[in-house]
Motif scaffolding. Structure first.
Motif, PDB file in Angstrom:
ATOM      1  N   THR A 162       4.764   8.787   3.609  1.00 11.78           N
ATOM      2  CA  THR A 162       4.203   7.541   3.103  1.00 11.78           C
ATOM      3  C   THR A 162       2.694   7.680   2.914  1.00 11.78           C
ATOM      4  O   THR A 162       2.014   8.280   3.749  1.00 11.78           O
ATOM      5  CB  THR A 162       4.483   6.382   4.078  1.00 11.78           C
ATOM      6  N   SER A 163       2.172   7.141   1.834  1.00  9.51           N
ATOM      7  CA  SER A 163       0.721   7.181   1.630  1.00  9.51           C
ATOM      8  C   SER A 163       0.050   6.176   2.554  1.00  9.51           C
ATOM      9  O   SER A 163       0.650   5.166   2.933  1.00  9.51           O
ATOM     10  CB  SER A 163       0.382   6.852   0.178  1.00  9.51           C
ATOM     11  N   GLU A 210      -2.254   3.967   1.918  1.00  5.22           N
ATOM     12  CA  GLU A 210      -2.380   2.648   1.315  1.00  5.22           C
ATOM     13  C   GLU A 210      -1.039   1.901   1.306  1.00  5.22           C
ATOM     14  O   GLU A 210      -0.988   0.681   1.513  1.00  5.22           O
ATOM     15  CB  GLU A 210      -2.964   2.744  -0.092  1.00  5.22           C
ATOM     16  N   ALA A 211       0.067   2.628   1.104  1.00  5.30           N
ATOM     17  CA  ALA A 211       1.390   1.989   1.129  1.00  5.30           C
ATOM     18  C   ALA A 211       1.759   1.567   2.551  1.00  5.30           C
ATOM     19  O   ALA A 211       2.366   0.498   2.756  1.00  5.30           O
ATOM     20  CB  ALA A 211       2.448   2.935   0.564  1.00  5.30           C
ATOM     21  N   GLN A 220      -0.278  -1.595   3.369  1.00  7.50           N
ATOM     22  CA  GLN A 220       0.247  -2.756   2.648  1.00  7.50           C
ATOM     23  C   GLN A 220       1.561  -3.230   3.248  1.00  7.50           C
ATOM     24  O   GLN A 220       1.809  -4.444   3.357  1.00  7.50           O
ATOM     25  CB  GLN A 220       0.439  -2.413   1.172  1.00  7.50           C
ATOM     26  N   ALA A 221       2.418  -2.308   3.661  1.00  7.27           N
ATOM     27  CA  ALA A 221       3.708  -2.700   4.250  1.00  7.27           C
ATOM     28  C   ALA A 221       3.496  -3.483   5.542  1.00  7.27           C
ATOM     29  O   ALA A 221       4.184  -4.486   5.792  1.00  7.27           O
ATOM     30  CB  ALA A 221       4.552  -1.452   4.504  1.00  7.27           C
ATOM     31  N   SER A 272       2.076  -6.963   4.587  1.00  7.61           N
ATOM     32  CA  SER A 272       3.105  -7.797   3.952  1.00  7.61           C
ATOM     33  C   SER A 272       4.094  -8.331   4.970  1.00  7.61           C
ATOM     34  O   SER A 272       4.590  -9.455   4.839  1.00  7.61           O
ATOM     35  CB  SER A 272       3.848  -6.990   2.881  1.00  7.61           C
ATOM     36  N   PRO A 318      -5.658   4.864  -4.416  1.00 14.06           N
ATOM     37  CA  PRO A 318      -4.836   5.924  -3.830  1.00 14.06           C
ATOM     38  C   PRO A 318      -5.688   6.994  -3.173  1.00 14.06           C
ATOM     39  O   PRO A 318      -6.680   7.458  -3.747  1.00 14.06           O
ATOM     40  CB  PRO A 318      -4.070   6.474  -5.038  1.00 14.06           C
ATOM     41  N   SER A 322      -0.713  11.970   2.531  1.00 13.41           N
ATOM     42  CA  SER A 322       0.593  11.548   3.036  1.00 13.41           C
ATOM     43  C   SER A 322       0.553  11.513   4.554  1.00 13.41           C
ATOM     44  O   SER A 322      -0.091  12.361   5.184  1.00 13.41           O
ATOM     45  CB  SER A 322       1.695  12.518   2.579  1.00 13.41           C
TER      46      SER A 322
END
Length: 346
Positions: free
Chosen positions: A113-114, A116-117, A120-121, A124, A137, A141
């Motif tokens: 997973t990056s 930033e992702a 955000q997860a 959220s 980005p 990873s």
């Protein structure tokens, strides 16, 4: 209002209303000024001395309003003292409620997973009402990660951001923002304070604190954990990066009188050499800046943000260089001063 790069919440505020309208005073937990969900949205502007009215931007014809942050309310304090009533509201930026919404179960970040992702997860899930993360980005990873139930989600996000050389904070408009710490030597000077009167404004006072306590000029970051161990070898992979001060003429050059002061850090979140390099570079930049700290008191200045570069001249204490802001203490009262805490730009 205080803004501080190193604080748990980058922005905090305190607003006091004297003799507030009775309809403003909370009646119960659902009232607008009750600290159970509402937010303060603060702005600062200017009074035109020629007209005594708010300053109008010529380009838009609108009153200039500088965003000073969005603050979930933490405390509302009301005091009735004889004929006077005051109501004080304490707020902190949107990272504060995220910290309170602890993970209810073990939170897992899948390998690959990056950053930033992953951030955000978390946002959220724990604070779904927030705007989307503003973070370019990183190209990195993450390894498999687990955060315990009951732990602080915002602290988890900060850890992920830090390990890829990024800072993370809600900006003045309340948007979660991640970005690398800018190189101040490559940033424009946005304002100049000079005691000779030649700059944009005169500072009220200039204090300079020089120290070598806690200052390192040689950082090595290494990756640990099973993802950094070659299959079957039993030895750690050589994922490591170094960031040292080798700038000629720098007072903290590792080959100069300051000497070589190393710091070693390891993390299982580091899984690639470029990621280790970003983390080491970020740590070195912050550390070296703390060797020469400047504290300015100036007239109210709501236009500055952390990472802004200012010019400063005070020849009587041998100061004539650029500084980068780390903390700002601002009051909207016209008869108060703004305190700027900065580090020297080498």
């Amino acid at each position: 209002m205080n803004t501080d790069r190193n604080a748990a919440q980058r922005r905090v505020c305190s607003a006091t209303l004297k003799s507030p309208d009775v309809t403003t005073i909370p009646t119960d937990e659902s009232s607008a000024f009750a600290p159970f969900g509402p937010e303060l949205v603060l702005f600062a502007g200017w009074i035109d001395p020629a007209t005594g009215l708010p300053y109008i931007l010529p380009t838009t014809g609108m009153v200039e309003l500088i965003p000073m942050g969005i603050y979930p309310m933490l405390d509302t304090k009301i005091l009735h003292n004889g004929p006077d009533i005051t109501m004080a509201v304490i707020g902190a930026d949107r990272s504060w409620p995220v910290s309170q919404f602890s993970f209810k179960t073990i939170w897992t970040v899948a390998a690959g997973t990056s950053p930033e992702a992953a951030i955000q997860a978390i946002l959220s899930d724990r604070a779904p009402g927030l705007p989307a993360l503003n973070m370019a980005p990183t190209g990195f990873s993450l390894p498999l990660m687990n955060f315990n139930n009951g732990s602080d989600p915002w602290a988890a996000c900060l850890t992920i951001a830090d390990m890829c050389g990024n800072q993370l904070y809600p900006d003045a408009n309340g948007v979660p923002t991640g970005k690398p710490t800018p190189d101040p030597t490559q940033q424009p000077v946005v304002w100049s304070y000079r005691t000779d009167g030649a700059g944009n404004a005169l500072p009220s006072s200039v204090a300079r604190n020089m120290t070598r306590r806690g200052v390192s000029n040689d950082f090595t970051y290494s990756g640990t954990g099973s993802q950094n161990t070659p299959l079957g070898s039993g030895a750690a992979a050589p994922i490591s990066a170094n960031s040292s001060d080798t700038v000629p003429g720098s007072p903290t050059n590792i080959d100069g009188p300051f000497g070589d002061v190393p710091t070693f850090a390891t993390s299982s979140l580091i899984s690639a050499t470029p990621q280790a390099q970003a983390a080491a570079d970020n740590a070195r930049a912050i550390s070296l800046g703390s060797a020469d700290i400047i504290i300015l008191t100036v007239s109210p200045a709501p236009m500055f943000s952390v990472d802004d570069v200012l010019g400063l001249e005070d020849t009587q204490i041998n100061v004539d260089f650029s500084i980068v802001l780390d903390a700002i203490a601002y009051s909207s009262r016209h008869d108060t001063k703004t305190t700027l805490t900065a580090r020297r730009v080498y």
